[in-house]
Design a protein around this motif. Structure first.
Motif, PDB file in Angstrom:
ATOM      1  N   LYS A 231      72.499  51.926  54.247  1.00 26.15           N
ATOM      2  CA  LYS A 231      73.601  52.493  53.483  1.00 26.15           C
ATOM      3  C   LYS A 231      73.326  52.367  51.989  1.00 26.15           C
ATOM      4  O   LYS A 231      72.596  51.468  51.555  1.00 26.15           O
ATOM      5  CB  LYS A 231      74.914  51.784  53.836  1.00 26.15           C
ATOM      6  CG  LYS A 231      75.292  51.871  55.307  1.00 26.15           C
ATOM      7  CD  LYS A 231      76.557  51.067  55.594  1.00 26.15           C
ATOM      8  CE  LYS A 231      76.923  51.130  57.065  1.00 26.15           C
ATOM      9  NZ  LYS A 231      78.138  50.316  57.368  1.00 26.15           N
ATOM     10  N   ILE A 232      73.945  53.237  51.235  1.00 21.35           N
ATOM     11  CA  ILE A 232      73.753  53.194  49.793  1.00 21.35           C
ATOM     12  C   ILE A 232      74.235  51.879  49.205  1.00 21.35           C
ATOM     13  O   ILE A 232      73.682  51.366  48.234  1.00 21.35           O
ATOM     14  CB  ILE A 232      74.467  54.402  49.121  1.00 21.35           C
ATOM     15  CG1 ILE A 232      73.942  54.605  47.695  1.00 21.35           C
ATOM     16  CG2 ILE A 232      75.973  54.215  49.113  1.00 21.35           C
ATOM     17  CD1 ILE A 232      72.540  55.123  47.616  1.00 21.35           C
ATOM     18  N   GLU A 233      75.262  51.272  49.847  1.00 20.49           N
ATOM     19  CA  GLU A 233      75.769  49.983  49.359  1.00 20.49           C
ATOM     20  C   GLU A 233      74.737  48.870  49.549  1.00 20.49           C
ATOM     21  O   GLU A 233      74.689  47.930  48.756  1.00 20.49           O
ATOM     22  CB  GLU A 233      77.073  49.620  50.063  1.00 20.49           C
ATOM     23  CG  GLU A 233      78.302  50.303  49.480  1.00 20.49           C
ATOM     24  CD  GLU A 233      78.469  50.016  47.991  1.00 20.49           C
ATOM     25  OE1 GLU A 233      78.416  48.836  47.603  1.00 20.49           O
ATOM     26  OE2 GLU A 233      78.631  50.976  47.213  1.00 20.49           O
ATOM     27  N   MET A 234      73.931  48.975  50.599  1.00 18.05           N
ATOM     28  CA  MET A 234      72.864  47.990  50.788  1.00 18.05           C
ATOM     29  C   MET A 234      71.872  48.057  49.635  1.00 18.05           C
ATOM     30  O   MET A 234      71.464  47.026  49.075  1.00 18.05           O
ATOM     31  CB  MET A 234      72.138  48.256  52.105  1.00 18.05           C
ATOM     32  CG  MET A 234      72.949  47.995  53.347  1.00 18.05           C
ATOM     33  SD  MET A 234      71.975  48.367  54.825  1.00 18.05           S
ATOM     34  CE  MET A 234      73.140  47.929  56.118  1.00 18.05           C
TER      35      MET A 234
ATOM     36  N   LEU B 141      73.261  41.924  51.970  1.00 18.13           N
ATOM     37  CA  LEU B 141      71.825  41.734  51.806  1.00 18.13           C
ATOM     38  C   LEU B 141      71.185  41.321  53.125  1.00 18.13           C
ATOM     39  O   LEU B 141      70.097  41.793  53.478  1.00 18.13           O
ATOM     40  CB  LEU B 141      71.567  40.698  50.716  1.00 18.13           C
ATOM     41  CG  LEU B 141      70.107  40.483  50.312  1.00 18.13           C
ATOM     42  CD1 LEU B 141      69.495  41.780  49.800  1.00 18.13           C
ATOM     43  CD2 LEU B 141      70.024  39.398  49.243  1.00 18.13           C
ATOM     44  N   ARG B 142      71.896  40.430  53.874  1.00 17.06           N
ATOM     45  CA  ARG B 142      71.369  39.997  55.168  1.00 17.06           C
ATOM     46  C   ARG B 142      71.263  41.172  56.131  1.00 17.06           C
ATOM     47  O   ARG B 142      70.284  41.314  56.883  1.00 17.06           O
ATOM     48  CB  ARG B 142      72.272  38.912  55.751  1.00 17.06           C
ATOM     49  CG  ARG B 142      71.678  38.249  57.022  1.00 17.06           C
ATOM     50  CD  ARG B 142      72.622  37.195  57.607  1.00 17.06           C
ATOM     51  NE  ARG B 142      73.102  36.277  56.575  1.00 17.06           N
ATOM     52  CZ  ARG B 142      74.373  36.189  56.188  1.00 17.06           C
ATOM     53  NH1 ARG B 142      75.288  36.982  56.734  1.00 17.06           N
ATOM     54  NH2 ARG B 142      74.737  35.318  55.261  1.00 17.06           N
ATOM     55  N   GLN B 143      72.259  42.054  56.137  1.00 15.08           N
ATOM     56  CA  GLN B 143      72.211  43.236  57.002  1.00 15.08           C
ATOM     57  C   GLN B 143      71.039  44.142  56.627  1.00 15.08           C
ATOM     58  O   GLN B 143      70.378  44.711  57.495  1.00 15.08           O
ATOM     59  CB  GLN B 143      73.520  44.018  56.877  1.00 15.08           C
ATOM     60  CG  GLN B 143      74.723  43.317  57.496  1.00 15.08           C
ATOM     61  CD  GLN B 143      76.019  44.089  57.253  1.00 15.08           C
ATOM     62  OE1 GLN B 143      76.073  45.033  56.480  1.00 15.08           O
ATOM     63  NE2 GLN B 143      77.088  43.667  57.937  1.00 15.08           N
ATOM     64  N   PHE B 144      70.769  44.240  55.347  1.00 12.14           N
ATOM     65  CA  PHE B 144      69.665  45.066  54.884  1.00 12.14           C
ATOM     66  C   PHE B 144      68.330  44.494  55.363  1.00 12.14           C
ATOM     67  O   PHE B 144      67.468  45.215  55.901  1.00 12.14           O
ATOM     68  CB  PHE B 144      69.713  45.150  53.359  1.00 12.14           C
ATOM     69  CG  PHE B 144      68.750  46.128  52.743  1.00 12.14           C
ATOM     70  CD1 PHE B 144      68.303  47.253  53.438  1.00 12.14           C
ATOM     71  CD2 PHE B 144      68.265  45.921  51.452  1.00 12.14           C
ATOM     72  CE1 PHE B 144      67.420  48.151  52.852  1.00 12.14           C
ATOM     73  CE2 PHE B 144      67.378  46.809  50.864  1.00 12.14           C
ATOM     74  CZ  PHE B 144      66.958  47.931  51.571  1.00 12.14           C
TER      75      PHE B 144
ATOM     76  N   ALA C 213      62.308  42.296  57.678  1.00 12.15           N
ATOM     77  CA  ALA C 213      61.447  41.443  56.837  1.00 12.15           C
ATOM     78  C   ALA C 213      62.252  40.965  55.640  1.00 12.15           C
ATOM     79  O   ALA C 213      63.168  41.644  55.184  1.00 12.15           O
ATOM     80  CB  ALA C 213      60.217  42.222  56.374  1.00 12.15           C
ATOM     81  N   PRO C 214      61.936  39.776  55.135  1.00 14.02           N
ATOM     82  CA  PRO C 214      62.653  39.264  53.961  1.00 14.02           C
ATOM     83  C   PRO C 214      62.254  40.014  52.695  1.00 14.02           C
ATOM     84  O   PRO C 214      61.121  40.492  52.562  1.00 14.02           O
ATOM     85  CB  PRO C 214      62.217  37.801  53.901  1.00 14.02           C
ATOM     86  CG  PRO C 214      60.876  37.789  54.545  1.00 14.02           C
ATOM     87  CD  PRO C 214      60.931  38.813  55.641  1.00 14.02           C
TER      88      PRO C 214
ATOM     89  N   HIS D 169      63.061  35.337  43.290  1.00 13.41           N
ATOM     90  CA  HIS D 169      61.733  35.941  43.337  1.00 13.41           C
ATOM     91  C   HIS D 169      61.622  36.880  44.540  1.00 13.41           C
ATOM     92  O   HIS D 169      61.978  36.506  45.665  1.00 13.41           O
ATOM     93  CB  HIS D 169      60.630  34.867  43.431  1.00 13.41           C
ATOM     94  CG  HIS D 169      60.518  34.041  42.194  1.00 13.41           C
ATOM     95  ND1 HIS D 169      61.217  32.868  42.018  1.00 13.41           N
ATOM     96  CD2 HIS D 169      59.791  34.227  41.056  1.00 13.41           C
ATOM     97  CE1 HIS D 169      60.934  32.355  40.838  1.00 13.41           C
ATOM     98  NE2 HIS D 169      60.059  33.167  40.231  1.00 13.41           N
ATOM     99  N   LEU D 170      61.134  38.094  44.296  1.00 11.75           N
ATOM    100  CA  LEU D 170      60.971  39.088  45.358  1.00 11.75           C
ATOM    101  C   LEU D 170      59.670  38.851  46.125  1.00 11.75           C
ATOM    102  O   LEU D 170      58.666  38.384  45.566  1.00 11.75           O
ATOM    103  CB  LEU D 170      60.940  40.495  44.756  1.00 11.75           C
ATOM    104  CG  LEU D 170      62.251  41.028  44.165  1.00 11.75           C
ATOM    105  CD1 LEU D 170      61.972  42.248  43.293  1.00 11.75           C
ATOM    106  CD2 LEU D 170      63.230  41.375  45.279  1.00 11.75           C
ATOM    107  N   THR D 171      59.686  39.190  47.397  1.00 17.57           N
ATOM    108  CA  THR D 171      58.461  39.237  48.183  1.00 17.57           C
ATOM    109  C   THR D 171      57.680  40.488  47.775  1.00 17.57           C
ATOM    110  O   THR D 171      58.222  41.376  47.111  1.00 17.57           O
ATOM    111  CB  THR D 171      58.783  39.311  49.683  1.00 17.57           C
ATOM    112  OG1 THR D 171      59.477  40.545  49.944  1.00 17.57           O
ATOM    113  CG2 THR D 171      59.647  38.147  50.132  1.00 17.57           C
ATOM    114  N   PRO D 172      56.402  40.575  48.161  1.00 14.15           N
ATOM    115  CA  PRO D 172      55.659  41.822  47.865  1.00 14.15           C
ATOM    116  C   PRO D 172      56.379  43.064  48.398  1.00 14.15           C
ATOM    117  O   PRO D 172      56.407  44.106  47.731  1.00 14.15           O
ATOM    118  CB  PRO D 172      54.322  41.588  48.562  1.00 14.15           C
ATOM    119  CG  PRO D 172      54.138  40.095  48.519  1.00 14.15           C
ATOM    120  CD  PRO D 172      55.518  39.539  48.751  1.00 14.15           C
ATOM    121  N   LEU D 173      56.959  42.950  49.605  1.00 11.44           N
ATOM    122  CA  LEU D 173      57.731  44.074  50.138  1.00 11.44           C
ATOM    123  C   LEU D 173      58.954  44.329  49.268  1.00 11.44           C
ATOM    124  O   LEU D 173      59.319  45.486  49.002  1.00 11.44           O
ATOM    125  CB  LEU D 173      58.161  43.784  51.583  1.00 11.44           C
ATOM    126  CG  LEU D 173      59.092  44.835  52.215  1.00 11.44           C
ATOM    127  CD1 LEU D 173      58.395  46.187  52.290  1.00 11.44           C
ATOM    128  CD2 LEU D 173      59.548  44.377  53.601  1.00 11.44           C
ATOM    129  N   GLY D 174      59.605  43.247  48.833  1.00 14.03           N
ATOM    130  CA  GLY D 174      60.789  43.397  47.991  1.00 14.03           C
ATOM    131  C   GLY D 174      60.494  44.156  46.702  1.00 14.03           C
ATOM    132  O   GLY D 174      61.323  44.952  46.230  1.00 14.03           O
TER     133      GLY D 174
END
Length: 292
Positions: free
Chosen positions: A4-7, A38-41, A47-48, A57-62
């Motif tokens: 969703k756009i809210e995610m 955020l957890r639903q996303f 993946a985190p 700090h973001l993960t590489p995917l983040g």
């Protein structure tokens, strides 16, 4: 569950502010609501997106998702802006089909002011004869038609103005010497240039003159140039004699009440866009102000 756009909005806010609390303040939500979204996303993508629970700090995917989320949020914002602009007549396209005399006399100040007030609206104006204006409306090539037209089922018709017909001839023509007594009989034996509007004149005295004409010209500017060149005289509504033709005379006819009626024709308001509605109302108001 779909993304969703809210995610995307919650994730981007957390990434931008480095914490749930900062994102919650920015979005006007509670930290728990932000955490749940955020957890639903993350559950959806499997993946985190952050290295730690502190969300600093973001993960590489983040990092990759943050770029895509920003792109999608910007696109969504542009889409919302475009929809709201269309709804408020600030954007859109309007197609106008009208007669040359209307295009050259009535429309310039109207379109100048309208386009200044609504820079997001694009306008396509075509000037042509009344019959073509009617066909453009019926065949869906025009949103607004302005001409002398009959009632058309399924369309709205508003009278903008009317003006008298008269003889158009060069200044100094013999007809101009006795214009105070000018009648149809005075045109007998004079070269007459017919035009599309002649079909709307049903005076019996005019029919022999029309039948004797050997020249038909449909474009108003071309008709006036023919008259200027001495090819003959014609009958036109008063407002069709364009201001730049200073060497021509408009001579009213005595004992004739014939007038041209200029109508604006559109689909009903429920069938046209807000931009078309807005311009139609401006034209309608201008016609009311100038009507005889």
């Amino acid at each position: 569950m779909a993304i969703k756009i809210e995610m995307l909005r919650c994730f981007s806010a957390v990434a931008d502010h480095g914490s749930l609390m900062g994102a919650a303040e920015a979005l006007g939500r509670t930290p728990s609501a932000i955490s749940m979204m955020l957890r639903q996303f993350e559950d959806h993508i499997g993946a985190p997106l952050f290295e730690t629970a502190r969300k600093s700090h973001l993960t590489p995917l983040g990092v990759l998702v943050r770029t895509e989320a920003a792109r999608e949020l910007a696109h969504y914002a542009r889409t919302v802006d475009a929809i709201e602009a269309l709804a408020r007549a600030r954007a859109g396209n309007v197609r106008i089909s009208c007669t040359p005399s209307v295009a050259q006399t009535m429309m310039p100040p109207i379109l100048r002011d309208f386009m200044h007030a609504r820079p997001g609206v694009r306008i396509d104006m075509r000037d042509t004869d009344s019959g073509t204006v009617q066909r453009d409306l019926i065949e869906g090539r025009a949103d607004i038609g302005i001409a002398s037209m009959p009632h058309m089922p399924g369309f709205r018709r508003d009278l903008l103005f009317s003006d008298p017909y008269g003889v158009v001839c060069p200044i100094g023509h013999a007809l101009a010497e006795r214009w105070q007594q000018l009648s149809w009989a005075d045109l007998d034996g004079i070269d007459f240039i017919a035009n599309g509007l002649c079909a709307q004149i049903d005076d019996e005295g005019f029919q022999p003159i029309l039948a004797a004409s050997r020249l038909m010209v449909r474009n108003t500017a071309s008709i006036l140039r023919m008259v200027r060149a001495g090819a003959g005289v014609t009958i036109l509504p008063q407002l069709a004699v364009l201001p730049e033709f200073l060497d021509l005379e408009f001579l009213p006819l005595v004992n004739s009440a014939i007038r041209r009626e200029v109508w604006m024709v559109t689909l009903p308001d429920t069938g046209i866009s807000p931009a078309v509605q807005a311009l139609a109302q401006v034209i309608r108001d201008a016609g009311t102000d100038t009507a005889d």
